[in-house]
Motif scaffolding. Structure first.
Motif, PDB file in Angstrom:
ATOM      1  N   ALA A  31       0.824  -1.209   0.000  1.00  0.00           N
ATOM      2  CA  ALA A  31       0.000   0.000   0.000  1.00  0.00           C
ATOM      3  C   ALA A  31       0.857   1.256   0.000  1.00  0.00           C
ATOM      4  CB  ALA A  31      -0.936  -0.002   1.211  1.00  0.00           C
ATOM      5  N   ASN A  32       0.251   2.346  -0.495  1.00  0.00           N
ATOM      6  CA  ASN A  32       0.971   3.610  -0.669  1.00  0.00           C
ATOM      7  C   ASN A  32      -0.066   4.730  -0.750  1.00  0.00           C
ATOM      8  OD1 ASN A  32       3.197   5.296  -1.187  1.00  0.00           O
ATOM      9  ND2 ASN A  32       3.102   4.946  -3.386  1.00  0.00           N
ATOM     10  N   LEU A  33       0.305   5.930  -0.345  1.00  0.00           N
ATOM     11  CA  LEU A  33      -0.480   7.146  -0.563  1.00  0.00           C
ATOM     12  C   LEU A  33      -1.911   7.057  -0.015  1.00  0.00           C
ATOM     13  CD1 LEU A  33       0.586   7.861  -4.262  1.00  0.00           C
ATOM     14  CD2 LEU A  33       1.576   8.838  -2.201  1.00  0.00           C
ATOM     15  N   PRO A  34      -2.117   6.765   1.263  1.00  0.00           N
ATOM     16  CA  PRO A  34      -3.480   6.708   1.790  1.00  0.00           C
ATOM     17  C   PRO A  34      -4.087   8.099   1.954  1.00  0.00           C
ATOM     18  CG  PRO A  34      -1.905   6.425   3.568  1.00  0.00           C
ATOM     19  CD  PRO A  34      -1.102   6.471   2.289  1.00  0.00           C
ATOM     20  N   ARG A  35      -5.394   8.207   1.665  1.00  0.00           N
ATOM     21  CA  ARG A  35      -6.121   9.477   1.791  1.00  0.00           C
ATOM     22  C   ARG A  35      -7.537   9.179   2.280  1.00  0.00           C
ATOM     23  NH1 ARG A  35      -1.438  10.362   0.541  1.00  0.00           N
ATOM     24  NH2 ARG A  35      -0.671  11.575  -1.219  1.00  0.00           N
ATOM     25  N   PHE A  36      -8.000   9.903   3.300  1.00  0.00           N
ATOM     26  CA  PHE A  36      -9.382   9.772   3.731  1.00  0.00           C
ATOM     27  C   PHE A  36     -10.333  10.302   2.663  1.00  0.00           C
ATOM     28  CE2 PHE A  36      -7.671   9.376   8.060  1.00  0.00           C
ATOM     29  CZ  PHE A  36      -8.555   8.453   8.613  1.00  0.00           C
ATOM     30  N   THR A  37     -11.494   9.672   2.530  1.00  0.00           N
ATOM     31  CA  THR A  37     -12.550  10.238   1.704  1.00  0.00           C
ATOM     32  C   THR A  37     -13.147  11.445   2.432  1.00  0.00           C
ATOM     33  OG1 THR A  37     -14.108   8.659   2.675  1.00  0.00           O
ATOM     34  CG2 THR A  37     -13.103   8.064   0.565  1.00  0.00           C
ATOM     35  N   PRO A  38     -13.836  12.337   1.723  1.00  0.00           N
ATOM     36  CA  PRO A  38     -14.340  13.563   2.364  1.00  0.00           C
ATOM     37  C   PRO A  38     -15.271  13.314   3.543  1.00  0.00           C
ATOM     38  CG  PRO A  38     -14.374  13.809  -0.007  1.00  0.00           C
ATOM     39  CD  PRO A  38     -14.019  12.380   0.251  1.00  0.00           C
ATOM     40  N   ASP A  39     -15.996  12.178   3.563  1.00  0.00           N
ATOM     41  CA  ASP A  39     -16.872  11.889   4.690  1.00  0.00           C
ATOM     42  C   ASP A  39     -16.178  11.108   5.790  1.00  0.00           C
ATOM     43  OD1 ASP A  39     -16.610   9.405   3.547  1.00  0.00           O
ATOM     44  OD2 ASP A  39     -18.735   9.145   3.067  1.00  0.00           O
ATOM     45  N   LEU A  47      -8.807  11.727  -7.647  1.00  0.00           N
ATOM     46  CA  LEU A  47      -7.936  12.047  -8.782  1.00  0.00           C
ATOM     47  C   LEU A  47      -6.748  11.104  -8.745  1.00  0.00           C
ATOM     48  CD1 LEU A  47      -8.044  15.935  -8.558  1.00  0.00           C
ATOM     49  CD2 LEU A  47      -9.066  14.527 -10.367  1.00  0.00           C
ATOM     50  N   PHE A  48      -6.469  10.462  -9.891  1.00  0.00           N
ATOM     51  CA  PHE A  48      -5.471   9.389  -9.962  1.00  0.00           C
ATOM     52  C   PHE A  48      -4.649   9.572 -11.226  1.00  0.00           C
ATOM     53  CE2 PHE A  48      -4.159   5.104 -11.283  1.00  0.00           C
ATOM     54  CZ  PHE A  48      -3.658   4.555 -10.099  1.00  0.00           C
ATOM     55  N   ASP A  63      -5.407  12.088  -5.038  1.00  0.00           N
ATOM     56  CA  ASP A  63      -5.987  13.008  -4.064  1.00  0.00           C
ATOM     57  C   ASP A  63      -7.499  12.893  -4.152  1.00  0.00           C
ATOM     58  OD1 ASP A  63      -6.055  14.809  -2.025  1.00  0.00           O
ATOM     59  OD2 ASP A  63      -5.151  16.465  -3.125  1.00  0.00           O
ATOM     60  N   VAL A  64      -8.183  13.396  -3.130  1.00  0.00           N
ATOM     61  CA  VAL A  64      -9.636  13.296  -3.091  1.00  0.00           C
ATOM     62  C   VAL A  64     -10.271  14.657  -3.332  1.00  0.00           C
ATOM     63  CG1 VAL A  64      -9.643  11.289  -1.582  1.00  0.00           C
ATOM     64  CG2 VAL A  64      -9.650  13.565  -0.568  1.00  0.00           C
ATOM     65  N   SER A  80      -3.385  19.594  -7.970  1.00  0.00           N
ATOM     66  CA  SER A  80      -3.989  20.053  -6.734  1.00  0.00           C
ATOM     67  C   SER A  80      -5.399  20.532  -7.042  1.00  0.00           C
ATOM     68  CB  SER A  80      -3.155  21.190  -6.123  1.00  0.00           C
ATOM     69  OG  SER A  80      -3.728  21.678  -4.937  1.00  0.00           O
ATOM     70  N   TRP A  81      -6.326  20.265  -6.105  1.00  0.00           N
ATOM     71  CA  TRP A  81      -7.716  20.668  -6.290  1.00  0.00           C
ATOM     72  C   TRP A  81      -8.164  21.482  -5.092  1.00  0.00           C
ATOM     73  CZ3 TRP A  81     -12.279  20.532  -3.769  1.00  0.00           C
ATOM     74  CH2 TRP A  81     -13.447  20.744  -4.504  1.00  0.00           C
TER      75      TRP A  81
END
Length: 630
Positions: free
Chosen positions: A242-250, A311-312, A304-305, A346-347
């Protein structure tokens, strides 16, 4: 492009958008010949294009910019000079001087802001005393590296090229306040990396290998922990890298990039690193993209989320497209596509900023499809044209040619990439530009074994690397030689790492096609690579499978008669220097035309991140070699 033109490579990194989407900040790096190092500063780019980009900082090496959620502060990583460790700094965006927040002995990684804009999370390696400058002699002097005690090694995974030994400097998670108070929140001998905050600021997600046998395989899990170090949980099942973990907005899930670890957790080669999701409360991870078809761009890929999905950065036929992937794994949409490569993005506030590189520039910042910077202005790139070939079994082979100026006929260089699971592509490449600038038509492409075309394109070389790859490379060369202005009687071959493996293989098995060869940082003997490389303990079995003698280029050294230049770095731990010496000695004892060029103090990445003076010397040596023999 000449070798001495290396400082013209002004390369922007990923942009960071302000929370209101009004401005982007990007680090722009370049080689600096005066200091024989690399310098980088931050630039401010108005997102509406109302005024030109302007330099924001003037530190020696500033990178990894991140806006605080309230927009008042910009965090970044700074090295104050070429010998300094990178530390975390913050800059008030309303005016004022930047302040240093950390003083970690081995430096820090990129930060991530907490939602309340008062804290930042980061990862940093923690040295065991008396190693890495933490020890003192009886008279108070720092203990030098050669004065440290011996290392007792009990694990297979104990070192990595470009860094060194791992187990006596594990990476831990830290939290720094904007006032400069720093707290370490993880303990033990495991590495912890890439921390990211949850939307409510109550958790951090990160990657770590904490399972039994963790130092003898390649698996890594997505984990979570509270900011005070309590509540640490592992979310994934130790079957992935695994790599680059990001929480979803919720906050209900963590999305991340991952490669299957494979049989015994030591078989990750020739597999895609795709997009996955795992519930925060527990449950199995699932792919959001088809793992057989989608692969995170390497190197430098990111995800990123946004409120609308993930975004991938996805490799595709030499391009790097930016996909928007729904959180439920529905059909992805390409938001940036075409014959170019997304190098960062970036968003914020409905605005997408992206750093995009193409065949004519080193990378520029775009917003809404509009180019806002001119970092490559004034650089005159030679044109890169696409070619398609067909292997003898009917399989398509995709590649490119960069031609010199003028009608020719031009001598030709076949250039082979490393990996093998990487891709050449639609991006300005200093290697091709320098060799074409030296008068050669440069042919390069993505034979079977390359990434960017799905796993089905990569897997056929497994267990028969040299023969299968050579078939496609020669088909690509034959197709190129049908183009006007290329001289098929004057051809050289070169490559590094896996490309060096293939260069040696082609020189031995198809030497009649080439007048000279340059084999760099190569795997030449698989059996010794398996025992001496930092990754050889799993990589050799995963890629070559068995019958190492038959598949090793060194086995056929007696068949090599073309002039061979071998280039290697003394500190290469990926393909150790014994690989170069074994080939050099085998050829020299036969009286074959061979030279060995060794670079001190360099690792496997010499051609990309080595000292600028060494990179220039390397270019000059290659041009000299082909000038003499091709």
């Amino acid at each position: 492009m000449k070798p001495v033109d290396l400082p013209q490579m002004r390369t922007p990194g990923p942009p960071a958008l302000s929370p209101d989407g009004a401005v982007a900040v990007v680090a722009v790096a370049r080689p600096d010949l005066a200091t024989d190092s690399y310098t980088s500063q931050l630039w401010l780019v108005p997102a509406d294009g109302s005024r030109p980009a302007e330099q924001l900082t003037r530190g020696w090496h500033d990178s990894a910019p991140q806006f605080s959620p309230d927009g008042r502060l910009l965090a970044f990583v700074r090295r104050t000079d070429k010998a300094a460790r990178p530390q975390l700094w913050v800059l008030p965006m309303g005016g004022g001087e930047a302040r240093q927040l950390t003083d970690e002995p081995l430096g820090v990684g990129a930060p991530d802001w907490a939602p309340d804009s008062t804290r930042l999370a980061f990862s940093a390696r923690v040295p065991q005393e008396p190693r890495y400058g933490t020890g003192r002699t009886g008279d108070g002097e720092t203990v030098a590296a050669d004065g440290e005690p011996g290392r007792r090694i009990t694990e297979l995974f104990n070192r990595i090229d470009g860094l060194g030994f791992l187990r006596d400097r594990p990476a831990h998670l830290f939290i720094a306040t904007v006032d400069g108070d720093v707290t370490r929140i993880t303990q033990g001998g495991h590495d912890h990396g890439d921390p990211r905050w949850s939307p409510d600021g109550e958790w951090l997600t990160f990657v770590s290998a904490r399972h039994e046998g963790w130092a003898g395989d390649w698996a890594a899990d997505v984990c979570v922990v509270r900011p005070d170090g309590t509540g640490l949980r592992v979310l994934t099942d130790t079957t992935l890298v695994a790599n680059l973990p990001r929480f979803t907005p919720d906050g209900a899930a963590v999305v991340f990039a991952a490669t299957p670890a494979g049989q015994g957790r030591v078989d990750p080669v020739l597999r895609n690193e795709s997009l996955w999701s795992v519930p925060f409360t527990g449950g199995p991870a699932r792919p959001l993209l088809d793992p057989a078809e989608h692969h995170l761009a390497t190197p430098g890929g990111d995800l990123d989320v946004t409120p609308d999905g993930v975004l991938f950065a996805n490799e595709r036929r030499g391009a790097v497209q930016l996909l928007l992937v729904p959180f439920d794994g529905g059909a992805a949409t390409a938001v940036v596509d075409g014959e170019r490569q997304v190098a960062g993005f970036s968003w914020a506030a409905g605005v997408l900023a992206a750093t995009i590189a193409g065949p004519a520039d080193w990378g520029e910042v775009y917003v809404g499809g509009r180019r806002l910077t001119g970092f490559s202005d004034g650089f005159a790139a030679l044109e890169q044209t696409e070619i398609e070939a067909t292997a003898p079994d009917g399989y398509p082979v995709h590649g490119w040619i960069v031609r010199p100026a003028g009608p020719g006929p031009h001598p030709v260089l076949l250039m082979i990439h490393g990996g093998p699971y990487t891709q050449y592509g639609w991006r300005l490449f200093d290697e091709a530009q320098v060799y074409a600038g030296g008068g050669y038509a440069v042919v390069f492409g993505n034979p079977r074994g390359s990434s960017g075309y799905g796993e089905a394109h990569g897997r056929p070389i497994r267990g028969n690397v040299g023969e299968v790859t050579a078939t496609d490379l020669l088909a690509l060369l034959d197709a190129a030689l049908k183009e006007p202005g290329l001289d098929g009687d004057r051809v050289g071959v070169l490559g590094g790492s896996h490309g060096g493996f293939m260069t040696t293989w082609l020189a031995a098995h198809h030497g009649e096609r080439f007048r000279a060869a340059v084999s760099e940082r190569a795997v030449n003997s698989i059996d010794s690579f398996a025992g001496t490389s930092d990754i050889g303990w799993f990589f050799a079995d995963s890629l070559y499978v068995s019958d190492f003698t038959r598949q090793s280029p060194l086995t056929y050294a007696e068949q090599i008669s073309v002039p061979m230049l071998i280039i290697h770095s003394e500190q290469d731990w990926r393909c150790p220097v014994e690989q170069a010496y074994r080939l050099f000695v085998a050829l020299k004892r036969r009286g074959a035309p061979v030279e060995l060029l060794l670079f001190p103090g360099e690792g496997h990445e010499l051609s990309r991140t080595g000292r600028p003076s060494h990179r220039i010397q390397r270019f000059e040596a290659i041009l000299d070699w082909f000038g003499r023999h091709v």
